[in-house]
Design an enzyme around this catalytic site. Structure first.
Site, PDB file in Angstrom:
ATOM      1  N   HIS A  46       0.835  -1.202   0.000  1.00  0.00           N
ATOM      2  CA  HIS A  46       0.000   0.000   0.000  1.00  0.00           C
ATOM      3  C   HIS A  46       0.868   1.249   0.000  1.00  0.00           C
ATOM      4  O   HIS A  46       0.739   2.129   0.865  1.00  0.00           O
ATOM      5  CB  HIS A  46      -0.945  -0.012   1.198  1.00  0.00           C
ATOM      6  CG  HIS A  46      -1.979  -1.082   1.137  1.00  0.00           C
ATOM      7  ND1 HIS A  46      -2.974  -1.102   0.186  1.00  0.00           N
ATOM      8  CD2 HIS A  46      -2.173  -2.189   1.900  1.00  0.00           C
ATOM      9  CE1 HIS A  46      -3.740  -2.166   0.368  1.00  0.00           C
ATOM     10  NE2 HIS A  46      -3.274  -2.846   1.390  1.00  0.00           N
ATOM     11  N   GLN A 147      -0.100 -12.863   6.816  1.00  0.00           N
ATOM     12  CA  GLN A 147      -1.212 -12.001   7.199  1.00  0.00           C
ATOM     13  C   GLN A 147      -2.515 -12.799   7.156  1.00  0.00           C
ATOM     14  O   GLN A 147      -2.835 -13.443   6.150  1.00  0.00           O
ATOM     15  CB  GLN A 147      -1.296 -10.777   6.291  1.00  0.00           C
ATOM     16  CG  GLN A 147      -0.151  -9.818   6.525  1.00  0.00           C
ATOM     17  CD  GLN A 147      -0.357  -8.460   5.877  1.00  0.00           C
ATOM     18  OE1 GLN A 147       0.580  -7.702   5.768  1.00  0.00           O
ATOM     19  NE2 GLN A 147      -1.567  -8.137   5.457  1.00  0.00           N
ATOM     20  N   GLU A 149      -6.136 -12.189   7.010  1.00  0.00           N
ATOM     21  CA  GLU A 149      -7.004 -11.052   6.696  1.00  0.00           C
ATOM     22  C   GLU A 149      -8.173 -11.442   5.798  1.00  0.00           C
ATOM     23  O   GLU A 149      -8.722 -10.605   5.092  1.00  0.00           O
ATOM     24  CB  GLU A 149      -6.181  -9.925   6.062  1.00  0.00           C
ATOM     25  CG  GLU A 149      -5.272 -10.368   4.931  1.00  0.00           C
ATOM     26  CD  GLU A 149      -4.352  -9.269   4.451  1.00  0.00           C
ATOM     27  OE1 GLU A 149      -4.591  -8.090   4.781  1.00  0.00           O
ATOM     28  OE2 GLU A 149      -3.388  -9.584   3.725  1.00  0.00           O
ATOM     29  N   ASP A 175      -9.579  -5.927   6.295  1.00  0.00           N
ATOM     30  CA  ASP A 175      -9.827  -6.849   5.191  1.00  0.00           C
ATOM     31  C   ASP A 175     -10.627  -8.063   5.656  1.00  0.00           C
ATOM     32  O   ASP A 175     -11.455  -8.594   4.901  1.00  0.00           O
ATOM     33  CB  ASP A 175      -8.508  -7.297   4.561  1.00  0.00           C
ATOM     34  CG  ASP A 175      -7.915  -6.231   3.657  1.00  0.00           C
ATOM     35  OD1 ASP A 175      -8.693  -5.503   3.009  1.00  0.00           O
ATOM     36  OD2 ASP A 175      -6.683  -6.112   3.596  1.00  0.00           O
TER      37      ASP A 175
END
Length: 257
Positions: A46, A147, A149, A175
């Site tokens: 990101h 992760q 998510e 998420d």
């Protein structure tokens, strides 16, 4: 190569404080590294940081004696190979939803016979002068963080965390809630059930649980410690900068009389 202790810290159940970098200027990495974090993650998912800029940030972080990690843009063996060759001490892998995906990430970090990473001579290997030293360092100190998510990751969490070479996991609440169709509805029963499942399975795994405290709020960080998180990202460069500017201005605007 500096010997990093993050892997040992995660195994010892101690708290590993870190933060996130999304701005490419090396001075930002240097300032944050010298602030006292144990690790710093260069965010390729990101941000607009390029691979060339990532190498410079990794270099600055490492030379300051802090563990440089990279949050990948995807579970991509080529990107993992490039950031590890650039000197990253480990990777944070987004959207790991199955044991097979976790195995792919681990294999991309390690050389054969443990993994499938191709051998190259770059910064991590001393530009060719220290390949043997790096080869010995890699299995002892490299870190792979997955992760969690997506609800699929929650459903498969026991198998994901059982993968040898996975050192810990980051929970991604935004998420995760979106994958449930209830974006940012933290009190929704489906979200609270998913988080409870993560705590239960994660706790049984012995792997280090991680969370990102987005806003620079010490009380929120203390709460996450109380909840059992041990791999904690305390805010990120842009929120630290924005928060400090706004907080300072709010305090001094009354002086303009």
């Amino acid at each position: 190569m500096n010997k990093d202790l993050l892997k040992d810290t995660l195994r010892s159940k101690k708290i590993a404080w870190g933060s996130w970098i999304t701005l490419a200027h090396p001075a930002i990495a240097e300032i944050m590294a010298k602030a006292g974090f144990t690790w710093l993650a260069v965010d390729l998912e990101h941000s607009v940081i390029t691979i060339r800029e990532a190498e410079e940030l990794i270099r600055v972080i490492g030379l300051c004696g802090v563990v440089p990690l990279v949050r990948l843009s995807a579970n991509d063996p080529v990107q993992i190979k490039r950031v590890m060759d650039a000197g990253a001490h480990g990777v944070i892998v987004p959207m790991v939803n199955s044991a097979a995906q976790a195995e792919q990430a681990v294999a991309s970090v390690y050389y054969p016979p443990r993994g499938r990473r191709g051998v190259g001579l770059a910064r991590a290997q001393g530009y060719g002068s220290n390949f043997e030293g790096y080869r010995e360092w890699l299995p002892q100190e490299a870190v792979v963080i997955v992760q969690v998510e997506h609800i699929q990751a929650v459903e498969n969490l026991a198998e994901i965390l059982a993968v040898e070479g996975v050192d810990g996991y980051f929970v991604g609440p935004y998420d995760l809630s979106s994958s449930l169709g209830i974006p940012a509805q933290w009190a929704h029963v489906r979200m609270t059930e998913a988080m409870a499942r993560i705590r239960e399975v994660g706790g049984a795994s012995g792997k280090a649980p991680g969370i990102h405290v987005i806003e620079p709020d010490p009380e929120a960080a203390r709460q996450k410690v109380a909840e059992g998180y041990r791999l904690i990202a305390y805010s990120l460069d842009i929120r630290l900068l924005d928060h400090t500017c706004r907080q300072g201005l709010e305090a001094i605007r009354s002086l303009n009389t």
